[in-house]
Design an enzyme around this catalytic site. Structure first.
Site, short mmCIF file in Angstrom:
data_model
loop_
_atom_site.label_atom_id
_atom_site.label_comp_id
_atom_site.label_asym_id
_atom_site.label_seq_id
_atom_site.Cartn_x
_atom_site.Cartn_y
_atom_site.Cartn_z
N HIS A 285 -60.91 -12.39 -30.93
CA HIS A 285 -59.87 -11.35 -30.93
C HIS A 285 -59.65 -10.82 -32.34
CE1 HIS A 285 -58.10 -13.14 -26.96
NE2 HIS A 285 -59.14 -12.36 -26.76
N CYS B 261 -66.88 6.37 -42.99
CA CYS B 261 -66.91 7.62 -42.19
C CYS B 261 -65.58 8.35 -42.18
CB CYS B 261 -67.34 7.29 -40.76
SG CYS B 261 -66.10 6.39 -39.82
N CYS C 8 -67.19 3.49 -36.54
CA CYS C 8 -68.53 2.99 -36.96
C CYS C 8 -68.58 1.47 -37.04
CB CYS C 8 -68.90 3.61 -38.31
SG CYS C 8 -67.91 3.00 -39.70
N GLN D 83 -59.73 -17.57 -30.23
CA GLN D 83 -58.97 -16.38 -29.85
C GLN D 83 -57.96 -16.03 -30.95
OE1 GLN D 83 -57.86 -16.58 -25.33
NE2 GLN D 83 -58.02 -18.68 -26.09
N ASN D 84 -57.78 -16.94 -31.89
CA ASN D 84 -56.73 -16.80 -32.90
C ASN D 84 -57.13 -15.81 -33.99
OD1 ASN D 84 -55.54 -18.76 -31.36
ND2 ASN D 84 -56.05 -20.43 -32.76
N1 APR Z 1 -51.74 -29.08 -29.10
C1 APR Z 1 -52.37 -28.84 -27.91
N2 APR Z 1 -52.02 -27.82 -27.08
C2 APR Z 1 -51.01 -27.02 -27.48
C3 APR Z 1 -50.30 -27.23 -28.69
C4 APR Z 1 -50.71 -28.32 -29.51
N3 APR Z 1 -50.10 -28.60 -30.68
N4 APR Z 1 -49.32 -26.27 -28.78
C5 APR Z 1 -49.44 -25.50 -27.66
N5 APR Z 1 -50.43 -25.95 -26.89
C6 APR Z 1 -50.93 -25.39 -25.64
C7 APR Z 1 -49.91 -24.73 -24.77
O1 APR Z 1 -49.32 -25.68 -23.89
C8 APR Z 1 -50.76 -23.70 -24.00
O2 APR Z 1 -51.34 -24.28 -22.85
O3 APR Z 1 -51.83 -24.36 -26.01
C9 APR Z 1 -51.85 -23.35 -25.00
C10 APR Z 1 -51.63 -22.00 -25.66
O4 APR Z 1 -51.77 -21.00 -24.67
P1 APR Z 1 -51.34 -19.50 -25.00
O5 APR Z 1 -50.01 -19.51 -25.65
O6 APR Z 1 -51.55 -18.70 -23.75
O7 APR Z 1 -52.37 -19.03 -26.12
P2 APR Z 1 -53.86 -18.52 -25.88
O8 APR Z 1 -54.48 -19.24 -24.74
O9 APR Z 1 -54.54 -18.60 -27.20
O10 APR Z 1 -53.63 -16.98 -25.50
C11 APR Z 1 -54.80 -16.18 -25.36
O11 APR Z 1 -53.39 -14.23 -25.20
O12 APR Z 1 -51.55 -13.05 -25.98
C12 APR Z 1 -52.93 -13.13 -26.01
O13 APR Z 1 -54.35 -12.34 -27.70
C13 APR Z 1 -53.44 -13.36 -27.41
O14 APR Z 1 -55.34 -14.69 -28.13
C14 APR Z 1 -54.17 -14.70 -27.33
C15 APR Z 1 -54.51 -14.80 -25.85
#
Ligand code: APR
Length: 280
Positions: free
Chosen positions: A126, A162, A137, A108-109
């Protein structure tokens, strides 16, 4: 406890025929990029920023110049992402691909750190902050193909094919997932027999649907009864394992078979070391 779970997931991975990984912002926090919903997350600390993020795509549709003012230059979140470097978690993922164990990472990153770490089969669900995409396009361009930094007049990059105003190849809230990535991610989810889910709260759809689809898949397996007779039984097609700092809805709903709780930068290199020990 973690040690035995590391051994368990390493055995699952060595036995697997098609293991994939799904990752979220949590795998990049050890590269200095804050996540969104963890204890120090961007949205956790500033709910207003999350509300504003829901406006970004509409801003592009309404006024691309205003959109570019908001997302470009040194002050934007996107600019900082480009400076980050991979951490041991990303490198472990790339090594598992080199070992022939990991067939694909669906992330998702948007920070591009899996590719920077050496992973080649990466689906950026994403999008990615170092690319631009034409919403008309679907052409994609590298950031460097356009003069983006230091431009004096307001930015309005146009598609080289385009001439439509283009945007970051980042999927903003309310923006559709690019159909090519969505289709490929589903194909990977249907093929996998191990799904490693790392650093995501698994609350944002449609990405969060992928583990649920994998969980619903069944395969027929021949089993031997005590009587010696063979029979066919339906079993789960995929083993789903979380590596995350905290339990998630996937844990609570029993979508994942088990969670290895901790930092991806610590746990994933341990898994690679154990996979190598099992593969000797
Ligand atoms: N190791 C393991 N887990 C971790 C670490 C780490 N070093 N650091 C943080 N976490 C965990 C957090 O506890 C949390 O449960 O990773 C998770 C991150 O969750 P989010 O912050 O919600 O990120 P994500 O799931 O990628 O969000 C999805 O939301 O805002 C949108 O588009 C954005 O792609 C993103 C999507």
């Amino acid at each position: 406890m973690v040690e035995s779970l590391v051994e368990r997931v390493a055995a699952d991975l060595v036995r697997s025929k098609y293991a994939i990984a799904l990752t979220g912002a949590g795998i990049s926090t050890e590269s200095g990029i804050p996540d969104f919903r963890g204890p120090n997350g961007i949205w956790t600390k500033n709910p207003e920023a999350e509300r504003a993020a829901y406006q970004t795509y509409d801003k592009f549709l309404r006024d691309p110049k205003e959109y570019w003012q908001a997302v470009s230059g040194g002050v934007s979140f996107y600019h900082d992402l480009r400076q980050a470097e991979p951490n041991p978690g990303h490198c472990a993922m790339a090594e598992m691909e080199k070992l022939g164990i990991l067939k694909c990472v669906i992330t998702q990153n948007i920070d591009g750190l899996h590719r920077k770490a050496g992973s080649r089969r990466v689906l950026e669900y994403h999008g990615a902050v170092n690319r631009l995409r034409c919403p008309s396009c679907s052409s994609r361009f590298e950031f460097e193909e356009y003069e983006m930094d230091g431009a004096d007049e307001p930015l309005l990059p146009l598609c080289k094919k385009c001439q439509t105003p283009i945007k970051l190849d980042v999927v903003h809230f309310n923006e559709p997932i690019p159909s090519d990535v969505a289709r490929q991610s589903l194909e990977e989810t249907w093929k996998c027999d191990v799904m490693l889910i790392c650093g995501t709260s698994a609350v944002v759809y449609p990405f969060a649907q992928l583990p649920r689809i994998a969980r619903q898949r069944k395969v027929e397996q021949e089993q031997k009864a005590k009587s010696g007779l063979y029979f066919v039984k339906e079993v789960a097609a995929a083993t789903i394992v979380e590596v995350n700092a905290e339990p998630t809805p996937l844990t609570q709903e029993g979508i994942s078979d088990y969670i290895i709780q901790g930092k991806t930068g610590d746990i994933l290199p341990q898994i690679v070391a154990q996979v190598k020990r099992f593969s000797r």
